[in-house]
Write a protein that holds these residues in place. Structure first.
Motif, PDB file in Angstrom:
ATOM      1  N   LEU A  33       0.824  -1.208   0.000  1.00  0.00           N
ATOM      2  CA  LEU A  33       0.000   0.000   0.000  1.00  0.00           C
ATOM      3  C   LEU A  33       0.860   1.262   0.000  1.00  0.00           C
ATOM      4  O   LEU A  33       0.540   2.240  -0.678  1.00  0.00           O
ATOM      5  N   VAL A  34       1.964   1.252   0.738  1.00  0.00           N
ATOM      6  CA  VAL A  34       2.863   2.409   0.757  1.00  0.00           C
ATOM      7  C   VAL A  34       3.479   2.623  -0.625  1.00  0.00           C
ATOM      8  O   VAL A  34       3.546   3.748  -1.128  1.00  0.00           O
ATOM      9  N   LYS A  35       3.917   1.525  -1.271  1.00  0.00           N
ATOM     10  CA  LYS A  35       4.485   1.634  -2.617  1.00  0.00           C
ATOM     11  C   LYS A  35       3.438   2.127  -3.618  1.00  0.00           C
ATOM     12  O   LYS A  35       3.731   2.960  -4.476  1.00  0.00           O
ATOM     13  N   ALA A  36       2.223   1.604  -3.514  1.00  0.00           N
ATOM     14  CA  ALA A  36       1.152   2.033  -4.422  1.00  0.00           C
ATOM     15  C   ALA A  36       0.855   3.515  -4.229  1.00  0.00           C
ATOM     16  O   ALA A  36       0.661   4.251  -5.206  1.00  0.00           O
ATOM     17  N   ASN A  37       0.849   3.954  -2.990  1.00  0.00           N
ATOM     18  CA  ASN A  37       0.617   5.374  -2.705  1.00  0.00           C
ATOM     19  C   ASN A  37       1.733   6.228  -3.306  1.00  0.00           C
ATOM     20  O   ASN A  37       1.483   7.287  -3.885  1.00  0.00           O
ATOM     21  N   HIS A  38       2.977   5.763  -3.179  1.00  0.00           N
ATOM     22  CA  HIS A  38       4.119   6.488  -3.749  1.00  0.00           C
ATOM     23  C   HIS A  38       4.017   6.550  -5.276  1.00  0.00           C
ATOM     24  O   HIS A  38       4.267   7.596  -5.889  1.00  0.00           O
ATOM     25  N   ILE A  39       3.650   5.443  -5.906  1.00  0.00           N
ATOM     26  CA  ILE A  39       3.522   5.392  -7.366  1.00  0.00           C
ATOM     27  C   ILE A  39       2.410   6.334  -7.830  1.00  0.00           C
ATOM     28  O   ILE A  39       2.578   7.077  -8.807  1.00  0.00           O
ATOM     29  N   VAL A  40       1.290   6.318  -7.143  1.00  0.00           N
ATOM     30  CA  VAL A  40       0.185   7.200  -7.519  1.00  0.00           C
ATOM     31  C   VAL A  40       0.598   8.664  -7.356  1.00  0.00           C
ATOM     32  O   VAL A  40       0.284   9.516  -8.197  1.00  0.00           O
ATOM     33  N   GLY A  41       1.342   8.971  -6.296  1.00  0.00           N
ATOM     34  CA  GLY A  41       1.820  10.342  -6.100  1.00  0.00           C
ATOM     35  C   GLY A  41       2.771  10.774  -7.199  1.00  0.00           C
ATOM     36  O   GLY A  41       2.687  11.895  -7.712  1.00  0.00           O
ATOM     37  N   LEU A  43       2.887   9.504 -10.241  1.00  0.00           N
ATOM     38  CA  LEU A  43       2.099   9.633 -11.473  1.00  0.00           C
ATOM     39  C   LEU A  43       1.351  10.954 -11.500  1.00  0.00           C
ATOM     40  O   LEU A  43       1.250  11.588 -12.553  1.00  0.00           O
ATOM     41  N   ASP A  44       0.855  11.368 -10.351  1.00  0.00           N
ATOM     42  CA  ASP A  44       0.150  12.642 -10.275  1.00  0.00           C
ATOM     43  C   ASP A  44       1.093  13.786 -10.632  1.00  0.00           C
ATOM     44  O   ASP A  44       0.731  14.704 -11.371  1.00  0.00           O
ATOM     45  N   ASN A  45       2.322  13.723 -10.126  1.00  0.00           N
ATOM     46  CA  ASN A  45       3.308  14.763 -10.438  1.00  0.00           C
ATOM     47  C   ASN A  45       3.691  14.747 -11.914  1.00  0.00           C
ATOM     48  O   ASN A  45       3.972  15.784 -12.505  1.00  0.00           O
ATOM     49  N   MET A  50       1.941  16.763 -18.390  1.00  0.00           N
ATOM     50  CA  MET A  50       1.393  16.168 -19.606  1.00  0.00           C
ATOM     51  C   MET A  50       0.003  16.727 -19.909  1.00  0.00           C
ATOM     52  O   MET A  50      -0.322  17.011 -21.066  1.00  0.00           O
ATOM     53  N   VAL A  51      -0.802  16.903 -18.874  1.00  0.00           N
ATOM     54  CA  VAL A  51      -2.139  17.459 -19.080  1.00  0.00           C
ATOM     55  C   VAL A  51      -2.042  18.914 -19.542  1.00  0.00           C
ATOM     56  O   VAL A  51      -2.782  19.340 -20.433  1.00  0.00           O
ATOM     57  N   GLU A  52      -1.108  19.674 -18.971  1.00  0.00           N
ATOM     58  CA  GLU A  52      -0.923  21.060 -19.401  1.00  0.00           C
ATOM     59  C   GLU A  52      -0.449  21.114 -20.859  1.00  0.00           C
ATOM     60  O   GLU A  52      -0.919  21.946 -21.638  1.00  0.00           O
ATOM     61  N   GLU A  53       0.461  20.216 -21.223  1.00  0.00           N
ATOM     62  CA  GLU A  53       0.936  20.166 -22.605  1.00  0.00           C
ATOM     63  C   GLU A  53      -0.191  19.772 -23.552  1.00  0.00           C
ATOM     64  O   GLU A  53      -0.339  20.354 -24.635  1.00  0.00           O
TER      65      GLU A  53
END
Length: 118
Positions: A33-41, A43-45, A50-53
């Protein structure tokens, strides 16, 4: 030892075993769960730029489509003007030619009648 003490002892042993199994399962699950939270964070960054581009690309595309729309309208206007010019040229050129041909035919016919009448 009485039967109640044996049942209590078995219950304590089973609870301890279940607790150890739960701890063994919970530790890797917590790490996951900690790793998944880190990966999601992360990805958000990464997704924000990418969304702005993508937003900028869509904005540029809308501008280009608007430009193409303006060019298409201009081409349509040019075609309409050419149609009007062609109609005007047809009226200006065709009408005098028809009158000239008719006048010439009348003069020729008149000359033939005067020659044949004399």
């Amino acid at each position: 030892m009485t039967s109640i003490e044996i049942v209590g002892l078995v219950a304590i042993i089973l609870m301890s075993a279940f607790s150890i199994v739960a701890i063994i399962i919970a530790v890797p699950l917590f790490k996951l769960l900690v790793k998944a939270n880190h990966i999601v964070g992360s990805l958000d960054n990464r997704m924000d730029p990418m969304v702005e581009e993508l937003n900028a690309i869509v904005g540029n595309l809308n501008t280009e489509v608007a430009t193409i729309n303006d060019i298409t309208k201009s081409a349509g206007s040019i075609v309409e003007q050419l149609e009007k010019i062609i109609r005007l040229a047809r009226i200006i050129i065709t009408s005098p030619i028809i009158k000239l041909i008719s006048t010439t035919a009348g003069i020729v016919s008149g000359i033939k009648k005067t020659k044949s009448g004399t």
